[in-house]
Design a protein around this motif. Structure first.
Motif, PDB file in Angstrom:
ATOM      1  N   HIS A 109      35.752  30.898  33.010  1.00 35.64           N
ATOM      2  CA  HIS A 109      35.289  32.061  33.766  1.00 35.64           C
ATOM      3  C   HIS A 109      35.149  33.328  32.914  1.00 35.64           C
ATOM      4  CE1 HIS A 109      35.919  29.828  37.513  1.00 35.64           C
ATOM      5  NE2 HIS A 109      37.076  29.436  37.011  1.00 35.64           N
ATOM      6  N   MET A 110      35.571  33.296  31.652  1.00 38.46           N
ATOM      7  CA  MET A 110      35.617  34.519  30.853  1.00 38.46           C
ATOM      8  C   MET A 110      34.243  35.162  30.667  1.00 38.46           C
ATOM      9  SD  MET A 110      38.485  33.879  27.892  1.00 38.46           S
ATOM     10  CE  MET A 110      38.394  35.586  27.353  1.00 38.46           C
ATOM     11  N   ALA A 111      33.243  34.366  30.326  1.00 42.42           N
ATOM     12  CA  ALA A 111      31.918  34.929  30.076  1.00 42.42           C
ATOM     13  C   ALA A 111      31.308  35.510  31.349  1.00 42.42           C
ATOM     14  CB  ALA A 111      30.994  33.858  29.486  1.00 42.42           C
ATOM     15  N   ARG A 112      31.455  34.799  32.461  1.00 39.09           N
ATOM     16  CA  ARG A 112      30.909  35.302  33.730  1.00 39.09           C
ATOM     17  C   ARG A 112      31.599  36.603  34.136  1.00 39.09           C
ATOM     18  NH1 ARG A 112      31.187  29.654  35.382  1.00 39.09           N
ATOM     19  NH2 ARG A 112      29.090  28.747  35.492  1.00 39.09           N
ATOM     20  N   GLU A 113      32.914  36.660  33.958  1.00 41.54           N
ATOM     21  CA  GLU A 113      33.644  37.869  34.320  1.00 41.54           C
ATOM     22  C   GLU A 113      33.282  39.025  33.399  1.00 41.54           C
ATOM     23  OE1 GLU A 113      35.912  38.369  37.092  1.00 41.54           O
ATOM     24  OE2 GLU A 113      34.543  36.715  37.511  1.00 41.54           O
ATOM     25  N   THR A 114      32.998  38.741  32.145  1.00 47.11           N
ATOM     26  CA  THR A 114      32.566  39.791  31.219  1.00 47.11           C
ATOM     27  C   THR A 114      31.236  40.374  31.666  1.00 47.11           C
ATOM     28  OG1 THR A 114      33.741  38.840  29.326  1.00 47.11           O
ATOM     29  CG2 THR A 114      31.868  40.277  28.840  1.00 47.11           C
ATOM     30  N   ARG A 115      30.344  39.528  32.115  1.00 49.24           N
ATOM     31  CA  ARG A 115      29.051  40.006  32.629  1.00 49.24           C
ATOM     32  C   ARG A 115      29.243  40.862  33.880  1.00 49.24           C
ATOM     33  NH1 ARG A 115      23.647  38.351  32.312  1.00 49.24           N
ATOM     34  NH2 ARG A 115      22.431  38.707  34.195  1.00 49.24           N
ATOM     35  N   ARG A 116      30.267  40.542  34.671  1.00 52.79           N
ATOM     36  CA  ARG A 116      30.480  41.240  35.941  1.00 52.79           C
ATOM     37  C   ARG A 116      31.227  42.561  35.759  1.00 52.79           C
ATOM     38  NH1 ARG A 116      34.248  41.451  40.204  1.00 52.79           N
ATOM     39  NH2 ARG A 116      35.748  40.216  39.011  1.00 52.79           N
ATOM     40  N   ILE A 117      32.289  42.585  34.929  1.00 51.07           N
ATOM     41  CA  ILE A 117      33.138  43.782  34.855  1.00 51.07           C
ATOM     42  C   ILE A 117      33.239  44.411  33.470  1.00 51.07           C
ATOM     43  CG2 ILE A 117      34.542  43.055  36.814  1.00 51.07           C
ATOM     44  CD1 ILE A 117      36.620  42.035  34.896  1.00 51.07           C
ATOM     45  N   GLY A 118      32.647  43.784  32.459  1.00 51.88           N
ATOM     46  CA  GLY A 118      32.657  44.409  31.138  1.00 51.88           C
ATOM     47  C   GLY A 118      33.429  43.605  30.109  1.00 51.88           C
ATOM     48  N   PRO A 119      33.358  44.025  28.826  1.00 48.57           N
ATOM     49  CA  PRO A 119      34.007  43.298  27.737  1.00 48.57           C
ATOM     50  C   PRO A 119      35.503  43.107  27.961  1.00 48.57           C
ATOM     51  CG  PRO A 119      32.478  44.911  26.857  1.00 48.57           C
ATOM     52  CD  PRO A 119      32.569  45.167  28.333  1.00 48.57           C
ATOM     53  N   TYR A 120      35.954  41.949  27.621  1.00 52.79           N
ATOM     54  CA  TYR A 120      37.346  41.554  27.832  1.00 52.79           C
ATOM     55  C   TYR A 120      38.321  42.486  27.116  1.00 52.79           C
ATOM     56  CZ  TYR A 120      41.494  38.547  27.295  1.00 52.79           C
ATOM     57  OH  TYR A 120      42.763  38.055  27.269  1.00 52.79           O
ATOM     58  N   ILE A 121      38.023  42.857  25.875  1.00 51.43           N
ATOM     59  CA  ILE A 121      38.964  43.637  25.079  1.00 51.43           C
ATOM     60  C   ILE A 121      39.201  45.021  25.678  1.00 51.43           C
ATOM     61  CG2 ILE A 121      37.193  44.572  23.542  1.00 51.43           C
ATOM     62  CD1 ILE A 121      40.808  43.514  22.628  1.00 51.43           C
ATOM     63  N   ILE A 122      38.197  45.591  26.342  1.00 51.78           N
ATOM     64  CA  ILE A 122      38.348  46.915  26.942  1.00 51.78           C
ATOM     65  C   ILE A 122      39.226  46.845  28.187  1.00 51.78           C
ATOM     66  CG2 ILE A 122      37.095  48.820  28.053  1.00 51.78           C
ATOM     67  CD1 ILE A 122      34.743  48.208  26.245  1.00 51.78           C
ATOM     68  N   LEU A 123      39.154  45.737  28.903  1.00 51.00           N
ATOM     69  CA  LEU A 123      39.914  45.572  30.137  1.00 51.00           C
ATOM     70  C   LEU A 123      41.259  44.887  29.908  1.00 51.00           C
ATOM     71  CD1 LEU A 123      36.921  44.334  32.277  1.00 51.00           C
ATOM     72  CD2 LEU A 123      37.915  46.618  32.320  1.00 51.00           C
ATOM     73  N   SER A 124      41.538  44.535  28.670  1.00 46.95           N
ATOM     74  CA  SER A 124      42.771  43.836  28.366  1.00 46.95           C
ATOM     75  C   SER A 124      43.981  44.735  28.559  1.00 46.95           C
ATOM     76  CB  SER A 124      42.723  43.325  26.919  1.00 46.95           C
ATOM     77  OG  SER A 124      43.948  42.752  26.539  1.00 46.95           O
ATOM     78  N   GLN A 125      45.144  44.128  28.597  1.00 45.83           N
ATOM     79  CA  GLN A 125      46.372  44.887  28.813  1.00 45.83           C
ATOM     80  C   GLN A 125      46.874  45.561  27.542  1.00 45.83           C
ATOM     81  OE1 GLN A 125      49.192  42.651  31.099  1.00 45.83           O
ATOM     82  NE2 GLN A 125      50.699  44.283  31.140  1.00 45.83           N
ATOM     83  N   TRP A 126      46.187  45.364  26.418  1.00 47.05           N
ATOM     84  CA  TRP A 126      46.610  46.008  25.172  1.00 47.05           C
ATOM     85  C   TRP A 126      46.718  47.522  25.354  1.00 47.05           C
ATOM     86  CZ3 TRP A 126      48.486  43.103  21.426  1.00 47.05           C
ATOM     87  CH2 TRP A 126      48.013  41.794  21.248  1.00 47.05           C
TER      88      TRP A 126
END
Length: 239
Positions: free
Chosen positions: A161-178
């Motif tokens: 689901h990672m790629a689909r969710e990236t298309r929906r809400i944005g790049p993973y690294i920006i939304l990560s908990q880091w």
């Protein structure tokens, strides 16, 4: 953050080390992927630890020897650099080839997903690679044995689901908990009243939010001198 830097490394290393729970009707002697054992694991660990002098400071904390430290506070950033930064090079010739190639697909997909800007063509590549990894993971490790069903954790399925969710809400690294983890760390270090920690923490967070708002409204201000803002903006009390 937890998916890539904690959950997946925990699963993969336990498989490769042969330390994952084994069903009573299964036999670890048939686990051809469990190669990081004995002297091979110790040698591999020393190789990982020896990379420290060659990593730039931007890599944050260099991974320590996993053979010695993996079960004693090994950090998420260490797992990330170890497996998804250096893993393909360090595990080539160690893992059986088909397991190594499967792992490389995961690494390539995750690297794309960690980009701050992901183009559609790259997102399609990542989606294809991560799906191939998941399908091959079940064929190589799980092998449709009921006794190995616990190999296929949620962390493996989530990759689909990672790629689909990236298309929906944005790049993973920006939304990560880091980002959240870093803010929490900074706010805790700023606390000065252990006797009233929660109110002190709230004031610190409020001060940071107000300063950020002023900088957003006045972008010409020098961010490096944000502590020199008028007293009403920065000196809000430490209670």
């Amino acid at each position: 953050m937890h998916l890539v830097s904690i959950n997946l490394p925990d699963l993969l290393l336990k498989l490769w080390r042969g330390t994952l729970d084994c069903d009573k009707d299964d036999d670890k002697a048939t686990w051809e992927w469990a190669v990081l054992t004995g002297e091979i694991w110790k040698t591999h660990g020393r190789t990982v630890g020896a990379t420290k002098p060659y990593l730039p400071g931007s890599f944050d904390r260099a991974p320590r020897n996993p053979a010695e430290k993996v079960s004693s506070g090994y950090k998420a950033i260490e797992f990330l650099t170890y497996l998804f930064g250096m893993g393909p090079a360090l595990l080539e010739g160690v893992l059986p080839e088909r397991y190594w190639l499967n792992f490389c697909k995961l690494v390539r997909g995750i690297r794309i997903m960690h980009q701050r800007v992901v183009q559609t063509k790259d997102l399609l590549v990542a989606h294809s690679l991560l799906n191939e990894f998941c399908e091959e993971f079940e064929q190589l490790y799980y092998q449709r044995y009921a006794t190995r069903l616990h190999f296929v954790r949620y962390s493996v399925h989530a990759l689909i689901h990672m790629a689909r969710e990236t298309r929906r809400i944005g790049p993973y690294i920006i939304l990560s908990q880091w980002t959240m983890e870093r803010v929490i760390d900074q706010l805790v270090k700023e606390m000065r009243q252990p006797s009233n920690p929660y109110q002190n923490l709230a004031k610190r967070a409020l001060r940071r939010a107000q300063i950020s708002s002023l900088l957003a409204m006045c972008p010409f201000l020098d961010r490096s001198n944000s502590q020199r803002l008028p007293r009403g903006a920065s000196d809000l009390g430490d209670n």
